[in-house]
Design a protein around this motif. Structure first.
Motif, PDB file in Angstrom:
ATOM      1  N   ASP A  49      12.926  -0.565  14.110  1.00 22.35           N
ATOM      2  CA  ASP A  49      11.892   0.133  13.344  1.00 22.35           C
ATOM      3  C   ASP A  49      10.535   0.007  14.028  1.00 22.35           C
ATOM      4  O   ASP A  49      10.279  -0.945  14.790  1.00 22.35           O
ATOM      5  N   ALA A  50       9.665   0.968  13.759  1.00 19.05           N
ATOM      6  CA  ALA A  50       8.333   0.954  14.380  1.00 19.05           C
ATOM      7  C   ALA A  50       7.514  -0.246  13.914  1.00 19.05           C
ATOM      8  O   ALA A  50       6.838  -0.901  14.701  1.00 19.05           O
ATOM      9  N   ASP A  51       7.552  -0.531  12.602  1.00 19.33           N
ATOM     10  CA  ASP A  51       6.814  -1.673  12.049  1.00 19.33           C
ATOM     11  C   ASP A  51       7.728  -2.386  11.053  1.00 19.33           C
ATOM     12  O   ASP A  51       7.556  -2.257   9.839  1.00 19.33           O
ATOM     13  N   PRO A  52       8.714  -3.133  11.518  1.00 18.05           N
ATOM     14  CA  PRO A  52       9.680  -3.750  10.601  1.00 18.05           C
ATOM     15  C   PRO A  52       9.016  -4.749   9.658  1.00 18.05           C
ATOM     16  O   PRO A  52       8.263  -5.617  10.087  1.00 18.05           O
ATOM     17  N   CYS A  53       9.259  -4.563   8.356  1.00 15.27           N
ATOM     18  CA  CYS A  53       8.732  -5.447   7.306  1.00 15.27           C
ATOM     19  C   CYS A  53       7.210  -5.467   7.282  1.00 15.27           C
ATOM     20  O   CYS A  53       6.601  -6.432   6.782  1.00 15.27           O
ATOM     21  N   GLY A  54       6.567  -4.422   7.796  1.00 19.61           N
ATOM     22  CA  GLY A  54       5.110  -4.377   7.835  1.00 19.61           C
ATOM     23  C   GLY A  54       4.506  -3.931   6.516  1.00 19.61           C
ATOM     24  O   GLY A  54       5.203  -3.606   5.543  1.00 19.61           O
ATOM     25  N   PRO A  55       3.170  -3.853   6.448  1.00 18.12           N
ATOM     26  CA  PRO A  55       2.492  -3.468   5.199  1.00 18.12           C
ATOM     27  C   PRO A  55       2.842  -2.068   4.718  1.00 18.12           C
ATOM     28  O   PRO A  55       2.837  -1.808   3.512  1.00 18.12           O
ATOM     29  N   TYR A  56       3.170  -1.150   5.671  1.00 13.90           N
ATOM     30  CA  TYR A  56       3.475   0.227   5.282  1.00 13.90           C
ATOM     31  C   TYR A  56       4.965   0.535   5.396  1.00 13.90           C
ATOM     32  O   TYR A  56       5.368   1.695   5.281  1.00 13.90           O
ATOM     33  N   ALA A  57       5.785  -0.480   5.593  1.00 17.52           N
ATOM     34  CA  ALA A  57       7.235  -0.294   5.663  1.00 17.52           C
ATOM     35  C   ALA A  57       7.843  -0.452   4.274  1.00 17.52           C
ATOM     36  O   ALA A  57       7.256  -1.085   3.388  1.00 17.52           O
TER      37      ALA A  57
ATOM     38  N   ALA B 129      -7.932  -3.311   4.881  1.00 17.29           N
ATOM     39  CA  ALA B 129      -7.601  -3.433   3.459  1.00 17.29           C
ATOM     40  C   ALA B 129      -6.142  -3.842   3.291  1.00 17.29           C
ATOM     41  O   ALA B 129      -5.251  -3.296   3.937  1.00 17.29           O
ATOM     42  N   GLY B 130      -5.894  -4.832   2.423  1.00 18.42           N
ATOM     43  CA  GLY B 130      -4.551  -5.329   2.179  1.00 18.42           C
ATOM     44  C   GLY B 130      -4.068  -6.368   3.166  1.00 18.42           C
ATOM     45  O   GLY B 130      -2.961  -6.902   3.009  1.00 18.42           O
ATOM     46  N   GLN B 131      -4.865  -6.664   4.173  1.00 18.74           N
ATOM     47  CA  GLN B 131      -4.444  -7.621   5.199  1.00 18.74           C
ATOM     48  C   GLN B 131      -4.488  -9.048   4.660  1.00 18.74           C
ATOM     49  O   GLN B 131      -5.365  -9.418   3.877  1.00 18.74           O
TER      50      GLN B 131
END
Length: 360
Positions: free
Chosen positions: A60-68, A122-124
């Motif tokens: 995945d491009a951003d696995p388990c990231g904020p937007y995943a 934001a959200g970090q």
């Protein structure tokens, strides 16, 4: 979640080297993770009790990231070492302590504070609130001790029903964060390796060199209210009180003055038309009186229909007048006498026609 109070801050020699001021905060012991004390010292969380597999993969491009679409992140749970994304998993910020670069500094009016040296989105995830884990009995004992020595700096934070975090003697940079009625960070409870931990997350984009703050939500617990010095527009005045609502302008009622223009009275004007009788809706018109000729014709019509007596004729006339309007019956009518009927030209003409018909 209630933070008892964080009024002042402290730091060690390594951290104070980055501070321009020559003043040094009081000493504290730096911790990387929470350390249980007293009756909680023997408790150990079960890491496998809350670990679940998410659908994120290593490709995945951003696995388990904020937007995943990570199931664990949605449940405020960190992925464990068995995550399918492996080392590319972006949902292990607590465990890896992925904090942005920040530094304590001396504020003009509120003692020590904490500011970021880089931009924060934001959200970090900003930092975990770390300290000693104590129970309620130990909390009461420490509070009594603070009252005895008149120490007004409190660093307590409620974790759950049985545990609290005391970042006073031991903790990390989070203990420097000041209170604000309009904060740029908020506290969130996450489950990390089977245990509950508290982290601070950015509410919106925070530029570099900005002070990091959050709302203490102070629970007084017998402590006198402490004046708030955050300087926000919606400052409540005291730490723990609700922020003031935005002043909304009062709605002003617009009143318009009506002007009336005088009209010239004409024949069709309302003033002149008042003298004319008007027919009201739903009411019958007043019956008019019969003329002499109409009365003669009516008598002749009744006479040809077999009505000859004057009494019957007058009764017929009264019944017709009464059926038109009940109110008109109160009015005085002129009775037609027998002599007037007999002496009328139309009656004489009728009699002559009747005699001639009998002779024929």
């Amino acid at each position: 979640m209630f933070v008892m109070m964080i009024a002042a801050a402290s730091g060690d020699e390594e951290e104070s080297s980055d501070i321009a001021s020559s003043l040094r905060p009081p000493h504290y012991v730096k911790l990387r993770v929470n350390r249980p004390r007293g009756a909680l010292a023997g408790r150990r969380p079960d890491p496998e009790s809350s670990l679940t597999q998410c659908d994120c993969g290593p490709a995945d491009a951003d696995p388990c990231g904020p937007y995943a679409q990570c199931l664990n992140r949605m449940l405020l749970t960190e992925c464990g070492p068995t995550c399918r994304a492996g080392d590319r998993c972006n949902n292990r910020a607590f465990e890896k302590r992925l904090y942005p670069k920040m530094v304590p500094y001396r504020t003009p009016h509120r003692g020590w504070g904490l500011k970021t040296l880089v931009d924060i989105k934001a959200g970090q995830f900003v930092i975990e609130y770390v300290g000693e884990l104590i129970d309620e009995d130990e909390f009461k004992r420490r509070m009594r001790r603070k009252h005895e020595v008149r120490d007004e700096n409190f660093y307590f934070l409620t974790l759950d029903k049985e545990r609290m975090i005391d970042a006073g003697p031991k903790g990390n940079f989070a203990r420097f964060m000041n209170h604000s009625c309009e904060p740029n960070c908020e506290t969130q409870k996450w489950t990390v390796l089977g245990d509950i931990r508290v982290g601070l997350f950015a509410l919106y984009d925070i530029p570099a060199n900005s002070e990091l703050t959050f709302n203490y939500n102070l629970e007084s617990a017998g402590i006198e209210k402490k004046r708030c010095m955050c300087g926000a527009k919606r400052c409540s005045g005291y730490i723990g009180a609700k922020p003031k609502q935005d002043d909304q302008p009062k709605k002003t009622k617009i009143t318009t003055k009506r002007t009336y223009k005088k009209r010239k009275q004409t024949e069709d004007s309302p003033s002149t038309s008042r003298s004319k009788p008007r027919n009201r809706v739903g009411r019958p018109n007043k019956p008019r009186e019969l003329t002499e000729i109409e009365k003669d014709l009516l008598i002749i019509k009744n006479a040809t229909s077999g009505i000859s007596s004057d009494s019957e004729c007058s009764g017929r006339l009264s019944s017709i007048d009464s059926s038109r309007d009940a109110k008109a019956s109160k009015r005085k009518r002129k009775d037609v006498s027998t002599e007037e009927v007999l002496s009328s030209p139309s009656t004489k003409r009728m009699k002559g026609e009747l005699k001639s018909s009998e002779l024929d």
